[in-house]
Design an enzyme around this catalytic site. Structure first.
Site, PDB file in Angstrom:
ATOM      1  N   GLY A 149      11.676  -6.117  25.438  1.00 24.73           N
ATOM      2  CA  GLY A 149      10.817  -7.256  25.756  1.00 24.73           C
ATOM      3  C   GLY A 149      10.289  -7.117  27.162  1.00 24.73           C
TER       4      GLY A 149
ATOM      5  CG  HIS B 195       8.139  -2.307  44.266  1.00 25.66           C
ATOM      6  ND1 HIS B 195       8.383  -1.193  45.053  1.00 25.66           N
ATOM      7  CD2 HIS B 195       8.390  -1.921  42.997  1.00 25.66           C
ATOM      8  CE1 HIS B 195       8.764  -0.198  44.284  1.00 25.66           C
ATOM      9  NE2 HIS B 195       8.788  -0.616  43.041  1.00 25.66           N
TER      10      HIS B 195
HETATM   11  C1  SAM Z   1      11.083   1.429  39.229  1.00 26.09           C
HETATM   12  S1  SAM Z   1      11.764   1.098  37.680  1.00 26.09           S
HETATM   13  C2  SAM Z   1      13.249   0.272  38.159  1.00 26.09           C
HETATM   14  C3  SAM Z   1      14.337   0.410  37.159  1.00 26.09           C
HETATM   15  C4  SAM Z   1      15.655  -0.287  37.504  1.00 26.09           C
HETATM   16  N1  SAM Z   1      15.497  -1.708  37.653  1.00 26.09           N
HETATM   17  C5  SAM Z   1      16.282   0.304  38.748  1.00 26.09           C
HETATM   18  O1  SAM Z   1      16.220  -0.298  39.804  1.00 26.09           O
HETATM   19  O2  SAM Z   1      16.803   1.404  38.638  1.00 26.09           O
HETATM   20  C6  SAM Z   1      10.734  -0.202  37.065  1.00 26.09           C
HETATM   21  C7  SAM Z   1      11.094  -0.624  35.658  1.00 26.09           C
HETATM   22  O3  SAM Z   1      10.393  -1.805  35.303  1.00 26.09           O
HETATM   23  C8  SAM Z   1      10.069  -1.729  33.937  1.00 26.09           C
HETATM   24  N2  SAM Z   1       8.998  -2.692  33.676  1.00 26.09           N
HETATM   25  C9  SAM Z   1       7.710  -2.615  34.045  1.00 26.09           C
HETATM   26  N3  SAM Z   1       7.022  -3.689  33.625  1.00 26.09           N
HETATM   27  C10 SAM Z   1       7.918  -4.483  32.975  1.00 26.09           C
HETATM   28  C11 SAM Z   1       7.826  -5.727  32.306  1.00 26.09           C
HETATM   29  N4  SAM Z   1       6.667  -6.391  32.216  1.00 26.09           N
HETATM   30  N5  SAM Z   1       8.939  -6.237  31.748  1.00 26.09           N
HETATM   31  C12 SAM Z   1      10.120  -5.583  31.836  1.00 26.09           C
HETATM   32  N6  SAM Z   1      10.266  -4.388  32.453  1.00 26.09           N
HETATM   33  C13 SAM Z   1       9.176  -3.839  33.010  1.00 26.09           C
HETATM   34  C14 SAM Z   1       9.682  -0.277  33.757  1.00 26.09           C
HETATM   35  O4  SAM Z   1       9.739   0.149  32.405  1.00 26.09           O
HETATM   36  C15 SAM Z   1      10.722   0.429  34.630  1.00 26.09           C
HETATM   37  O5  SAM Z   1      11.862   0.784  33.893  1.00 26.09           O
END
Ligand code: SAM
Length: 340
Positions: free
Chosen positions: A224, A243
């Protein structure tokens, strides 16, 4: 004569060359091919499918920067720095280098146009937004997800030791990526349950991390978006996700947390804070990268406070994470709900 020399300007120019060369070595997997010992340049060229003389020039340049070492008769070996470019080492940043070296580097080419027009550089270069691209171009999507897993930090960042998650029954990690951070928190808190909410891609990788940490029975994976209704939790962790979002999107995501948060709950945002003043640091440069890649931003404390109050929270405190590579200016930024 000026009091400063042009050396720093030159260094800034050369930094781009080095990053392109490091990217090329990662792409060719040179460090993997040298993992079991030195090779001469012809053999290395054969293994990497490259032009021997050009590869020699690349390797010699990188040896001068500490990545490899040149021995007699055009033989090359690795160095500790090169180990970070290998596929199979625990602290490898190869996937991150691949993403930064291709997509981010190319987006930077459109920086002048982006600054002139306010348009997103990535979209100018690639004709589509980053998230669409990552879902379309499989190898990049995977490199990005794995790279982000490596970049964000669990092995290096002692989050549960630095920020206390005591008293939380259910922790919801929104955009939890590979799950390594949630796994680390659950590992430290044997009674805690976790829910990880992620957009569909990469779920397999996530489950693998939970199994490795032995916490798979206490964790639920929810496909989701942060913009959809979220599972109820005592606390929400959202790390390195906001960010990549603009203010309107960030407020939408935080409001979703506010709607589902249990009484006495809190939200923990793990992000950088742009410091005041002109001291050097990564946050301001990363802010530029976010602007180019997806319209996101790195924020000051005042900007985090504004996001909180626009979404029904109040800034409660910010706990600085210990410094580690790439982790300067990183904080656990805590917000608590404002009662209606
Ligand atoms: C830079 S990664 C960070 C992953 C993790 N939270 C960490 O700190 O290791 C950003 C994550 O946000 C997820 N993401 C991006 N847009 C999103 C959304 N609308 N809803 C949920 N997750 C999202 C991406 O798939 C990605 O896995």
């Amino acid at each position: 004569m000026s009091e400063v020399s042009s050396v720093r300007v030159r260094e800034a120019m050369y930094a781009g060359w080095l990053s392109a060369a490091v990217y090329c070595a990662a792409r060719l997997r040179v460090a993997d091919h040298l993992a079991d010992g030195e090779r001469d340049i012809d053999e290395l060229a054969e293994r990497t499918g490259t032009h021997a003389e050009s590869l020699y020039r690349l390797m010699r340049a990188l040896a001068g920067a500490g990545y490899f070492r040149e021995e007699e008769n055009r033989r090359f070996g690795t160095t500790p720095l090169a180990d970070y470019l290998r596929t199979d080492t625990e602290e490898s940043v190869k996937d991150l280098v691949l993403f930064y070296g291709r997509e981010v580097y190319r987006a930077y080419g459109a920086l002048p146009e982006a600054v002139r027009t306010g348009d997103r550089a990535f979209d100018i270069e690639y004709g589509m937004p980053l998230w669409d691209y990552l879902n379309t171009v499989e190898d990049t999507g995977e490199a990005f997800r794995k790279g982000m897993g490596a970049a964000t930090w669990t092995e290096q960042l002692p989050l549960p030791q630095t920020y206390s998650f005591d008293g939380i029954d259910t922790l919801v990690d929104v955009g939890g990526g590979t799950g390594s951070m949630l796994a680390a928190v659950l590992h430290e808190h044997p009674a805690m349950k976790g829910v990880l909410v992620e957009i569909p891609a990469g779920i397999d990788l996530t489950m693998r991390h939970f199994k490795e940490a032995g916490v798979q029975d206490r964790v639920e994976l929810r496909e989701g978006s942060a913009f959809d209704e979220l599972p109820a939790g005592d606390a929400y962790l959202i790390s390195c996700v906001l960010h990549a979002m603009d203010d309107e999107q960030s407020v939408r995501a935080l409001r979703r947390m506010r709607e589902s948060i249990r009484p006495g709950g809190r939200v923990v945002i793990l992000e950088r804070m742009v410091p005041a003043g002109n001291e050097p640091g990564l946050a301001r440069m990363l802010d530029l990268t976010m602007m180019l890649m997806n319209g996101g931003k790195e924020r000051t404390e005042a900007e985090w406070r504004t996001l909180f109050s626009a979404s029904g929270f109040r800034f409660s405190r910010a706990v600085e994470m210990p410094y580690f590579q790439g982790g300067a200016e990183l904080y656990a930024i805590e917000g608590v709900p404002v009662e209606d």
